[in-house]
Design a protein around this motif. Sequence first.
Motif, mmCIF file in Angstrom:
data_model
loop_
_atom_site.group_PDB
_atom_site.id
_atom_site.type_symbol
_atom_site.label_atom_id
_atom_site.label_comp_id
_atom_site.label_asym_id
_atom_site.label_seq_id
_atom_site.Cartn_x
_atom_site.Cartn_y
_atom_site.Cartn_z
ATOM 1 N N PRO A 1 0.825 -1.217 0.000
ATOM 2 C CA PRO A 1 0.000 0.000 0.000
ATOM 3 C C PRO A 1 0.857 1.264 0.000
ATOM 4 O O PRO A 1 0.529 2.245 -0.664
ATOM 5 C CB PRO A 1 -0.816 -0.122 1.288
ATOM 6 C CG PRO A 1 -0.870 -1.585 1.561
ATOM 7 C CD PRO A 1 0.462 -2.103 1.115
ATOM 8 N N LYS A 2 1.963 1.209 0.711
ATOM 9 C CA LYS A 2 2.826 2.404 0.778
ATOM 10 C C LYS A 2 3.524 2.629 -0.558
ATOM 11 O O LYS A 2 3.699 3.770 -0.993
ATOM 12 C CB LYS A 2 3.843 2.224 1.905
ATOM 13 C CG LYS A 2 3.199 2.030 3.270
ATOM 14 C CD LYS A 2 4.227 1.716 4.327
ATOM 15 C CE LYS A 2 3.569 1.469 5.675
ATOM 16 N NZ LYS A 2 2.957 0.116 5.789
ATOM 17 N N MET A 3 3.937 1.566 -1.212
ATOM 18 C CA MET A 3 4.592 1.719 -2.518
ATOM 19 C C MET A 3 3.606 2.188 -3.584
ATOM 20 O O MET A 3 3.981 2.866 -4.534
ATOM 21 C CB MET A 3 5.188 0.390 -2.968
ATOM 22 C CG MET A 3 6.486 0.023 -2.314
ATOM 23 S SD MET A 3 7.107 -1.479 -3.093
ATOM 24 C CE MET A 3 8.748 -1.535 -2.412
ATOM 25 N N LEU A 4 2.349 1.762 -3.425
ATOM 26 C CA LEU A 4 1.348 2.057 -4.459
ATOM 27 C C LEU A 4 0.627 3.375 -4.203
ATOM 28 O O LEU A 4 -0.172 3.811 -5.027
ATOM 29 C CB LEU A 4 0.311 0.923 -4.523
ATOM 30 C CG LEU A 4 0.866 -0.460 -4.843
ATOM 31 C CD1 LEU A 4 -0.225 -1.518 -4.722
ATOM 32 C CD2 LEU A 4 1.452 -0.507 -6.243
ATOM 33 N N GLY A 5 0.849 3.968 -3.055
ATOM 34 C CA GLY A 5 0.169 5.223 -2.744
ATOM 35 C C GLY A 5 -1.236 5.028 -2.208
ATOM 36 O O GLY A 5 -2.105 5.853 -2.450
ATOM 37 N N GLU B 1 -10.860 5.881 3.790
ATOM 38 C CA GLU B 1 -10.976 5.947 2.337
ATOM 39 C C GLU B 1 -9.622 5.795 1.652
ATOM 40 O O GLU B 1 -8.596 6.262 2.155
ATOM 41 C CB GLU B 1 -11.550 7.306 1.920
ATOM 42 C CG GLU B 1 -13.001 7.499 2.251
ATOM 43 C CD GLU B 1 -13.514 8.854 1.777
ATOM 44 O OE1 GLU B 1 -14.736 9.038 1.733
ATOM 45 O OE2 GLU B 1 -12.699 9.750 1.459
ATOM 46 N N THR B 2 -9.660 5.187 0.477
ATOM 47 C CA THR B 2 -8.504 5.216 -0.420
ATOM 48 C C THR B 2 -9.042 5.232 -1.845
ATOM 49 O O THR B 2 -10.209 4.876 -2.071
ATOM 50 C CB THR B 2 -7.561 4.019 -0.157
ATOM 51 O OG1 THR B 2 -6.289 4.276 -0.743
ATOM 52 C CG2 THR B 2 -8.110 2.720 -0.692
ATOM 53 N N LEU B 3 -8.202 5.621 -2.791
ATOM 54 C CA LEU B 3 -8.687 5.710 -4.169
ATOM 55 C C LEU B 3 -8.721 4.333 -4.822
ATOM 56 O O LEU B 3 -7.764 3.557 -4.702
ATOM 57 C CB LEU B 3 -7.781 6.633 -4.997
ATOM 58 C CG LEU B 3 -7.959 8.137 -4.813
ATOM 59 C CD1 LEU B 3 -6.939 8.891 -5.650
ATOM 60 C CD2 LEU B 3 -9.372 8.568 -5.212
ATOM 61 N N GLY B 4 -9.812 4.040 -5.532
ATOM 62 C CA GLY B 4 -9.886 2.838 -6.359
ATOM 63 C C GLY B 4 -9.503 3.223 -7.771
ATOM 64 O O GLY B 4 -10.014 4.198 -8.309
ATOM 65 N N ALA C 1 -1.827 4.597 -6.978
ATOM 66 C CA ALA C 1 -1.918 6.063 -7.027
ATOM 67 C C ALA C 1 -2.299 6.505 -8.437
ATOM 68 O O ALA C 1 -1.995 5.818 -9.423
ATOM 69 C CB ALA C 1 -0.567 6.667 -6.658
ATOM 70 N N ARG C 2 -2.952 7.648 -8.513
ATOM 71 C CA ARG C 2 -3.344 8.165 -9.815
ATOM 72 C C ARG C 2 -2.092 8.322 -10.686
ATOM 73 O O ARG C 2 -1.082 8.863 -10.261
ATOM 74 C CB ARG C 2 -4.031 9.523 -9.686
ATOM 75 C CG ARG C 2 -4.449 10.055 -11.028
ATOM 76 C CD ARG C 2 -5.097 11.408 -10.931
ATOM 77 N NE ARG C 2 -5.607 11.779 -12.239
ATOM 78 C CZ ARG C 2 -4.889 12.422 -13.161
ATOM 79 N NH1 ARG C 2 -3.651 12.754 -12.903
ATOM 80 N NH2 ARG C 2 -5.425 12.716 -14.339
#
Lengths: 129, 844
Positions: free
Chosen positions: B109-113, B569-572, B198-199
């Motif tokens: 999760p940290k690497m992917l934002g 929340e996190t972005l999908g 991440a976007r």
Amino acid sequence: MKRGARRPFRWLSQPHPLHLVLGFALWLAWFALLYAAQGVGCAVAPPPAQQGAFTSINVLLGVGTLAFLAGFAAAAAIAARAARRQGGDEAEDAPLARFVAPAAALLYGACAVSTLVVGLPLLVVPPCV
Amino acid sequence: MSEPTATGAPRDVQALHVEMERVWGNPRGWRALSIVNHSSVALRFMVTGGVFFLIAGLLAMLIRAQLARPRQMFMGAEAYHQAFTMHGTMMMFLFAVPVLQGLAAYLLPKMLGARDLVFPRLSALGYWCYLFGGIILTSSLFLGLAPNAGWFMYTPLSSDVYSPGLHSDFWLLGVTFVEISTMAAGIEIAVSILRTRARGMALHQMPIFAWSMLVTSMMIIVGFPPLILGSILLELERAAGWAFFDPARGGDAVLWQHLFWLFGHPEVYIIFLPAAGVVSTIVPVFARRPLVGYRWVVIALVSIGFVSFGLWVHHMFAVGIPAMAQAFFSLASMLVAIPTGIQVFAWIATLWSGRPVWSVPMLWIAGFLAVFVAGGLTGVMLAFVPFDWQVHDTHFVVAHFHYVLVGGMVFPLLAGVYYWLPHFSGRMPSERLSKTGFWLSFIGFNGTFLIMHWTGLLGMPRRVYTYEPGLGWDGPNLVSSVFSFVMAFGVATVLLDLALHFRHGRKACANPWGADTLEWATATPPHAYNFASLPTLHTRHPLWLQPDLPHNIAAGMHALPHAAHGRRETLGSDPITGQPREVIHLPGNSWWPLAAGAILSVVCIALLLKAYVLAGVAALAALAVLLRWSWENGAHPSAAAGEAHDLPEGLQLHSRTFDGPGLWGMGLTLLADGALFTSLLFGWLYLWTAAPLWQPPERSALGVWPLLAVTAALAVGTGVMQRCVARLRKGQEHGLAGRLLAACACAGLAGAGLVGLLASAQLQPRENAHDAVLCLTLWFLLAHAALAAVMSALQAWRVHLGYVGLRAPYEPVVVALWWRFTAGAAAVAWLVMVVLPLAFGAQP
């Protein structure tokens, strides 16, 4: 061909990430089929050992292997052509396409080589000994 | 309202932290058992795995002490058998895979934002299953009932005839229980990588570790089910007398070997690929340049992911398989060395063309390269069938796989531990003690296992508890044993270093190694929410090209910079382009995972004790807990607290869409389920073809029509479910509950048909393997139909309560996927087990 006419293999020339896994998924299916068909062939109608490698089992498996080999080689060629087309594309997803298309070409090429190498014993080894 | 794309105005960092902590913060004291946050759960995985590693390592020391001298009576044969079986089992199932999955769950999760993995409660359940399953398995050592048939549990040695008592049952039930954890983590990691980036992080910009874990997770999803099926079959044979592996009753012992190695060989790469991802992450940081050949490394990872499933028979060259089949697998085994070699060359080229800085993690990387390449070369030697026959079941093979597994997993893991140590603790590793630990481990390892190659070439078989003097084995064994203790001192030194580090380590500055990947943009140690706002990325090396990113993120200048609504929340994101598709709302801390894990452990223990009534009651209780847990989902107030007016423009909460992580989770779960079912069909076809006494009845036991009628009922139910989804997509919700109940009735009808078939077909699973496989298939379909009925009925109830409908149309899409699989499985079962035998001469 007219613009907008249906091209059945058009999707193959698009740099979709599916191409990163499709080749080896089919390769694995061919490999499983090869092993299973050899096993079933030997269980149902084993040829005599003296017949060597020139048996109906080897011929059938060889034909199938050549078909897969040709398919992988063609897919590699199409993906390579798509990779060359991506060179100067300015579209937003162009960097992704520039990554996927050459990778797909290399992966299909690797499938072709793997098919050829694993299929070689069909030329020299009797199937059921 | 915040845009997912724009850089917003900065907020007060401390106020934002307090707001985030209120929603994401971890409770303390005994309530900490309810934590589901990925960082906490992942650290628990790693620490627990470390404990199991130490126990398994102690067993290794006992083994080496026993083999140090000929005719040694330090251990008896039985104790020795238990020691080597548990050493292998614990290292493979309780250490290697869980620790790597723990590391991945911590980092990804940290690497992917992202702020968390997509199914945090599933992570927690996975941990409890792992812990309880591991304890159950390990307790067998203290009871003197540990498994003693080798870590691969070959039949007939592991069958009840040759392994009476609970020894093998501990392995079969304990390992299967632990595999719930492995499968859960595999599914969760794959979905998280695909759906929470991440976007802007398109596929070609994913960190290489994410690629390696994506491939690994997909391999777990497809590779573990054959072993799970094999364990179910063997436990059914041992506990209930069903015939699967007994040749006298139409079974075949070699079927176990196929099922085991269908899992077992990919398992080697399941362990190696994450470690390779660690190496590909660390090497560029210390070489001060990007990884050479990123695309080639991705190609290599994908190739290994597939080719490794075509190698399993190379473990079975000595069982009497025809030469042609051996040649196929021999060549495929040599081929897999090529993508592995590509990665090695990429690492060497990166170091060669960079400006390497030597530090403790790089010592372990250098050790890895030396040891793993040597192990790979002996692997290519073993791929040659005649050579394999010569050294089969000797210490040469033991030496080879320790070079591959310790070199390919433990060394990179320790490189990773030292590299990410400042992230875990905020402190730097020591220079002196850590290097001492490395050199002792490296010298001890090579002194132990390099010598073991020669012991094997001199003919010493593995799994013998003692040997006669004068065979030329005395000296090499003594040297191996002495060096194994040197290695043990090395591991102890590393542990001492790590323990002292947490108290006395020098404080680390931000991003102390000058890394490029996003995990170093968090605080060290990280907050539970990872990022106060979620960044947009345009590069694979965000911290090299955007050094102010950590500050901007902490100041809330990117997406979703608030938590006042009370949601996690996190972005999908889109799985290919990484563009945002929805806002995923994640569940918070919960006791349900612990409760489910505890009750499942009661099921496991009850099965061990053959208390089947208790097992049945506990299984029903576990199902009830899992369903209750699933109730707090979607539009349930406790799942999506607060109003959702403050979302980025164009995005909705995932439960208000037709697409979300749960759909992908269900898809991958069904992929695993499909792999299990395919393995069962493989067993059927294999026994039919290869079992010497396979005797199908003259008349089909199932008849032609009953199973077809069951399939038809399931197909109708699937159609009804699909219709529900289609109407929701059109904005129509009238009659939704009624349709869901109609689907439930279809499943009930199918279930009744299957029960009737089981009662009327007069199958005799204890008498012959043919009936045993049929019977298990019917039970498989019955379980699926029953779950389809329960899920559809619960959906109808949720429609009634307003949790499902136009406002929240997501759940029926997920349930419909289950239906399609169930109907498809019934159709395939009918074709393969009814139609195919008819085509080969059976009477209807």
